[in-house]
Scaffold this active site. Sequence first.
Site, PDB file in Angstrom:
ATOM      1  N   CYS A   1      54.519  62.397  51.422  1.00  8.84           N
ATOM      2  CA  CYS A   1      55.373  63.585  51.290  1.00  8.84           C
ATOM      3  C   CYS A   1      56.279  63.726  52.520  1.00  8.84           C
ATOM      4  O   CYS A   1      55.792  63.826  53.641  1.00  8.84           O
ATOM      5  CB  CYS A   1      54.478  64.814  51.124  1.00  8.84           C
TER       6      CYS A   1
ATOM      7  N   CYS B   1      55.671  66.860  54.495  1.00 11.31           N
ATOM      8  CA  CYS B   1      54.420  66.730  55.266  1.00 11.31           C
ATOM      9  C   CYS B   1      54.655  65.910  56.531  1.00 11.31           C
ATOM     10  O   CYS B   1      54.195  66.277  57.608  1.00 11.31           O
ATOM     11  CB  CYS B   1      53.325  66.085  54.418  1.00 11.31           C
TER      12      CYS B   1
END
Length: 111
Positions: A33, A36
């Site tokens: 991600c 992230c």
Amino acid sequence: MPYAAQHLAQPPSRDDLDRMAGATVVEFGTPWCGHCQRAQPLIEQALQGHADVAHIKVEDGPGQRLGRSFGVKLWPTLVFLQDGKEVARLVRPQTLQALVEAMQTLLAPPR
């Protein structure tokens, strides 16, 4: 427990988290991600100097019940727990200041 760079191979159960004593930051996300990945330096910086705060990194996704039990919809989502009770939450933190404020809430003396 310092900053955790890797997701746990086996996440804890919701019951385990609800029973945890002390301050805990549960981070939901995935290794791939982009949001992230961008948040990692901020999360690491916010956790520096807080060895007494557990950082649990949970890989989330379809079929992962733990994230659903916390109502996680976007990554990363950080849930700040004090003695198993949610005291703060950040979704896709963009600034160190937001993380510092959540940490202050987590570490504030009980009322």
